[in-house]
Design an enzyme around this catalytic site. Structure first.
Site, mmCIF file in Angstrom:
data_model
loop_
_atom_site.group_PDB
_atom_site.id
_atom_site.type_symbol
_atom_site.label_atom_id
_atom_site.label_comp_id
_atom_site.label_asym_id
_atom_site.label_seq_id
_atom_site.Cartn_x
_atom_site.Cartn_y
_atom_site.Cartn_z
ATOM 1 N NE ARG A 551 51.571 38.174 32.424
ATOM 2 C CZ ARG A 551 50.787 37.891 31.411
ATOM 3 N NH1 ARG A 551 51.090 38.318 30.211
ATOM 4 N NH2 ARG A 551 49.703 37.161 31.575
ATOM 5 N NE ARG A 570 41.672 44.424 38.042
ATOM 6 C CZ ARG A 570 41.763 45.546 38.745
ATOM 7 N NH1 ARG A 570 42.909 46.178 38.815
ATOM 8 N NH2 ARG A 570 40.729 46.000 39.386
ATOM 9 C CB VAL A 571 47.600 42.253 31.492
ATOM 10 C CG1 VAL A 571 47.323 43.051 30.249
ATOM 11 C CG2 VAL A 571 48.209 43.120 32.565
ATOM 12 C CG ASP A 572 46.639 40.538 37.017
ATOM 13 O OD1 ASP A 572 45.627 40.981 36.443
ATOM 14 O OD2 ASP A 572 46.972 40.846 38.161
ATOM 15 C CG ASP A 573 42.049 39.093 35.946
ATOM 16 O OD1 ASP A 573 42.709 38.492 36.809
ATOM 17 O OD2 ASP A 573 41.314 40.047 36.192
#
Ligand code: ATP
Ligand code: MG
Length: 708
Positions: A551, A570-573
Site C-alpha cells: 500500500r 495515493r492509496v496510502d492517503d
C-alpha cells in the site's frame, strides 16, 4: 475526489465505505453505503462542464479519439509504427514492441522499435532546421527580474550552441553511455545541455537546482557521473541560489569516484556571482563552447539505448533512479504533447515545470521541441515581484497553453482575483495541471477565473516512471469534462483497476490503478537495481503497478459508470475510520474552504477504537490566530461538508507544511509525527533528502496536536 467534486457544487455528501474496509465497522455501514453510492453517482452525472470556445484541433471529435484508441490497443504495432515513421530513423526499426509484465515467465522488460537507430537531439533540432524552420523561436527566456529582456533562442541558434557544448563534453572524455549530471537553473541552456548529452549518446541525469549538496552528491554517486554541468547561480525571487557553491561542495562529498570536469554556465553578473573556478576541473560554459568545434556529428544510438536517469520526487520513500530509453520515449513524449496540448502552428506554449522533474523533461525539452513548438522558459517564481507575474507573462508572450501544478494554482488562488485584474489572458486556449490531484476549489478557480470558462483543463495523470501523460481529459471541441476527473486513457494505455490481491475489477469500481500492457515510454529499469524495479512495479503478474506494494505510494483510482477514471490520490492517503474509507484529499478540501485557512494536510493515525483517526495539520492565513473557536469551526466544517464520521480527532496548528522540492506535501512525514507524537527521531522519518525546508519538520515535532 467524487465527494470533493460534490462539495464544490455546494452539496453535502458523505463518502462510501469500501467493501474491503475492515476494523471496527458499524452495523449500519452496508445500508448507509448503498445510499451514498447512489447519491454519488447522481452528483457525478450532473457535474459536467463544457468549455465555451475550444476550437477544432488535432483531435476533431470524440469519435475520432474512440476510433484511434481502439486501433491503438487492437494493434499497437501498426498504430505506433505509423506514428514512429514521422520521425527520423537512421536505420528503421525491425520490430515495434516486445514486452513482458509477468515475472513468473522470466525477466520483466519492455522494448520498443528494436533494431532502429536514431537520435533525440537530431529529431528535436536538426530535423526542423533542415526543414527551413531555423529562424523560428524555440525558447523565449523570461528573467527573474521583470522587465529585463533576455535574448530568445531560435532553432538554428539552439542547434549551434548544442553542437559546441556536445563537442566540449566529448573533449572532456564523455562517451556514449556515460552519465552526465546537470545541476542548473531553469534557463534554456538547461534544455540545451540535455540535448547536447543526447546528441553524443551520453545519459543525462538532471538534479533539480533546489537540492542540497548532500542530495546532489548522492545522485552523482548513484549515477556515477564524472562530468557535471552547473551554473554560478540564479536569482529566484529575491533569493540567490548559489548553484556553483553547492556543486563544488557536492563534488567533495562524492565517494568512490571523482568529479573530473565541471562546466559552469555564467548566469549572474560577475560582481554578484563571486565564483572562482577550481583550475583543472572547472571551465566556464562560454569558454568551453567558444573553444569547441562548431560542428558535432550525431551519435546514432539504438532505440533501447538509455536516454536519461531521473530520480522521483521522494514523496513516498527513497527516490528511485528511473531509467528511460530512446526510441519509445521519443515517440511517446512527442505524441502526447501533440494531442494533450493541441499544439498548433503559431502557438506559444508555457510549462512552468523545472527540467529537474519529469514534466520538464517530457513537456519542456523533448515533447515541444520534437513538435517544433515555440515555448517560454521562466527562470523565476510566480510570486515575484507579485502574484500577478504569471498572468502578465501570459499576455506578454500570448501564451496559448499554460501547464502548471495544483500547488502553484492554490498559492495564486490564495491571493484572490486582484492579481488577475489588468491582464486579459485572452490568448489562452487550454490549461493544464499535473503532479497532484487538483482539488475542486482550485479546479474551479483555474477554470473560471484564469480561463474565463473558455479553456479545457487537461488534468494529466502520469508519473516519472510512465515518461508521458497516461490518463487525461484530452482537449476536444465540444467535449465535456468532469472537474477532478482524469477521464480517458491516452492512445495505447490500458488502465486496470485491481484489488490488493491483484485481481482485476470490472465496470464501475474503485481500487489500485495498474496498467495492463506496455506503452512506448514504460520505465525500463531502476538504475543499477533491477530487483527493486521488478519488485516495485511488477509484483503482480501481468500488471505495471503505480507504486510499491502492498500500500505504499501507488495511486488509487475509481472508474465511474461512464468508464471514466478518477485518480483518488495515493492509496496510502486513504484513512480507514471505523470502516469508512476517507480520502485525505476530501477532508483537506473541506478544511481549506474555511476563509482563515491557508493550507491543510490530513493523515491517519492509529486510533484504539476507530482503527484510524483523522489528524489534521492546519496552516492559517497571515495574521490569523489559533483559537478554540477556530478549531471547533474546522471540526464543524468537516462534519457538515462530508459527514459526522469525517470529524477530525486531532488538530495540529502548523506554521507551514513539509513539502518535496517539487511542491508536494510529504504526508509520510506527517504520518510519522502524528503516530508517535514528540518522540519521533530523524531515523524514523526515513529519507528526507527531497524536503524543501527541513526546519519545518523540527517545528512540527516541537509543537503538538490538540486531541479533541
Ligand atoms: P516517489 O515515487 O519518489 O514517492 P512521486 O510519486 O511524487 O515520488 P513523481 O513521479 O514526480 O514522484 O509523481 C507522480 C505521482 O504524482 C503520481 O503517482 C500521482 O500520485 C501524482 N500525480 C501526478 N499527476 C497527477 C494528477 N493529475 N492527479 C492526481 N495525482 C497525480
Ligand atoms: Mg511515485
Amino acid at each position: 475526489l467524487v465527494v470533493a467534486t460534490a462539495l464544490s457544487a455546494g452539496l453535502v455528501l458523505p463518502r462510501a465505505a469500501s467493501p474491503s474496509a475492515g476494523l471496527v465497522r458499524p452495523a449500519h455501514a452496508a445500508t448507509h453505503r448503498a445510499a451514498v453510492v447512489a447519491e454519488a453517482a447522481a452528483v457525478v452525472a450532473s457535474e459536467v462542464v463544457t468549455p465555451s470556445e475550444f476550437p477544432a484541433g488535432n483531435l476533431r471529435s470524440l469519435a475520432e479519439y474512440d476510433e484511434m484508441y481502439a486501433r491503438s490497443v487492437a494493434d499497437p504495432s501498426a498504430f505506433w509504427a505509423d506514428i514512429a515513421d514521422s520521425f527520423h530513423w537512421e536505420r528503421r526499426f525491425d520490430e515495434v514492441v516486445d514486452a513482458n509484465f509477468d515475472s513468473t515467465k522470466g525477466k520483466v522488460f519492455s522494448s520498443w522499435f528494436s533494431g532502429g537507430t536514431t537520435n533525440l537531439c537530431y529529431n528535436a533540432l536538426d530535423r526542423h532546421v533542415a526543414a527551413g524552420k531555423g529562424d523560428q523561436v524555440a525558447f523565449y527566456h523570461e528573467s527573474n527580474e521583470e522587465g529585463e529582456e533576455l535574448p530568445a533562442w531560435t532553432y538554428a541558434q539552439a542547434l549551434a550552441e548544442v553542437q559546441r557544448l556536445a563537442n566540449a563534453l566529448r573533449g572532456a572524455g564523455v562517451k556514449k553511455g556515460d552519465r552526465v549530471t546537470l545541476f542548473m537553473p531553469m534557463v534554456p541552456q538547461l534544455a540545451l545541455a540535455m540535448l547536447a548529452c543526447a546528441r553524443i549518446g551520453a545519459v543525462h541525469t538532471v538534479v533539480f537546482g533546489g537540492f542540497s549538496a548532500e542530495a546532489l552528491a548522492s545522485r552523482i554517486e548513484d549515477a556515477a557521473s564524472r562530468v557535471v554541468i552547473t551554473a554560478d547561480g540564479v536569482m529566484r525571487g529575491k533569493k540567490l541560489v548559489g548553484l556553483y557553491e553547492i556543486a563544488d561542495k557536492a563534488a567533495g562529498l562524492v565517494r568512490g569516484l571523482e568529479v573530473e570536469t565541471q562546466i559552469v554556465l555564467q548566469r549572474l553578473p560577475p560582481d554578484v556571482s563571486g565564483v572562482s573556478l577550481k583550475p583543472g576541473r572547472d571551465v566556464w560554459w562560454g569558454d568551453a563552447t567558444a573553444a569547441a568545434d562548431p560542428e558535432c556529428k550525431v551519435e546514432w544510438v539504438g532505440a533501447e539505448d538509455p536516454l536519461f536517469i531521473l530520480y522521483t520526487s521522494g514523496s513516498t520513500g527513497k527516490p528511485k533512479g528511473v531509467l528511460h530509453s530512446t526510441g519509445g520515449y521519443m515517440v511517446y513524449a512527442a505524441t502526447t504533447t501533440k494531442y494533450v496540448f493541441d499544439l498548433q502552428p503559431g502557438d506559444v506554449y508555457f510549462c512552468t515545470a523545472d527540467c529537474g522533474w519529469i514534466t520538464g523533461h517530457s513537456y519542456v525539452t523533448y515533447g515541444p521541441l520534437l513538435n517544433g513548438a515555440s515555448q517560454l522558459v521562466f527562470e523565476g517564481v510566480p510570486s515575484y515581484p507579485d502574484a500577478g507575474r504569471l498572468w502578465r507573462m501570459v499576455d506578454k508572450y500570448t501564451i496559448a497553453q499554460l501547464y502548471t501544478a495544483p500547488t502553484a494554482i492554490r498559492a495564486l488562488m490564495r491571493e484572490g482575483t486582484g492579481p488577475l485584474q489588468g491582464t486579459s489572458r485572452s490568448s489562452l486556449k487550454l490549461l493544464g495541471s499535473v503532479g497532484e490531484p487538483i482539488n475542486p476549489e482550485a479546479w474551479r478557480w483555474y477554470y473560471e477565473e484564469v480561463g474565463g470558462s473558455r479553456c479545457p483543463i487537461v488534468d494529466t495523470w502520469w508519473q516519472t516512471e510512465t515518461g508521458g501523460v497516461m490518463i487525461v481529459p484530452l482537449p476536444i471541441q465540444g467535449a465535456s469534462m468532469k472537474p477532478g476527473c482524469a477521464m480517458r486513457p491516452f492512445f495505447g494505455v490500458q488502465p486496470a483497476v485491481i484489488n490488493e490481491q491483484g485481481e482485476e475489477k470490472e465496470g464501475a469500481c474503485e481500487g489500485l490503478l495498474a496498467i495492463k500492457a506496455a506503452w512506448p515510454s514504460t520505465i525500463r529499469d531502476v538504475f543499477g537495481d533491477y530487483e527493486r524495479y521488478q519488485q516495485t512495479y511488477f509484483p503482480i503478474p501481468g500488471f505495471y503497478l503505480t507504486g510499491e506494494p502492498p500500500r505504499r505510494g501507488g495511486d488509487g483510482c475509481r472508474r465511474d459508470e461512464d468508464g471514466h477514471y478518477w485518480i483518488t490520490g495515493r492509496v496510502d492517503d486513504v484513512i480507514n475510520v471505523s470502516g469508512h474509507r476517507i480520502g485525505t484529499a476530501e477532508v483537506e478540501s473541506a478544511v481549506v474552504l474555511h476563509p482563515n485557512v491557508a493550507e491543510a494536510a490530513v493523515v491517519g493515525y492509529p486510533h484504539p477504537v476507530k482503527g484510524e483517526g483523522i489528524y489534521i495539520y492546519v496552516t492559517l492565513n497571515e495574521g490569523v490566530h489559533e483559537s478554540d473557536e477556530l478549531r471547533k469551526a474546522l471540526v464543524m466544517q468537516c462534519r457538515s461538508e462530508i459527514g459526522a464520521f469525517a470529524a477530525p480527532d486531532v488538530v495540529h496548528w502548523a506554521p507551514s507544511l513539509p513539502k518535496t522540492r517539487s511542491g508536494k506535501i510529504m504526508r509520510r512525514i506527517l504520518r510519522k509525527i502524528a503516530a508517535s507524537g514528540k518522540e519521533v527521531t530523524a531515523d524514523e522519518l526515513g529519507d528526507t533528502s527531497t524536503l524543501a525546508d527541513p526546519p519545518v519538520v523540527d517545528q512540527l515535532i516541537a509543537s503538538h496536536g490538540i486531541w479533541l
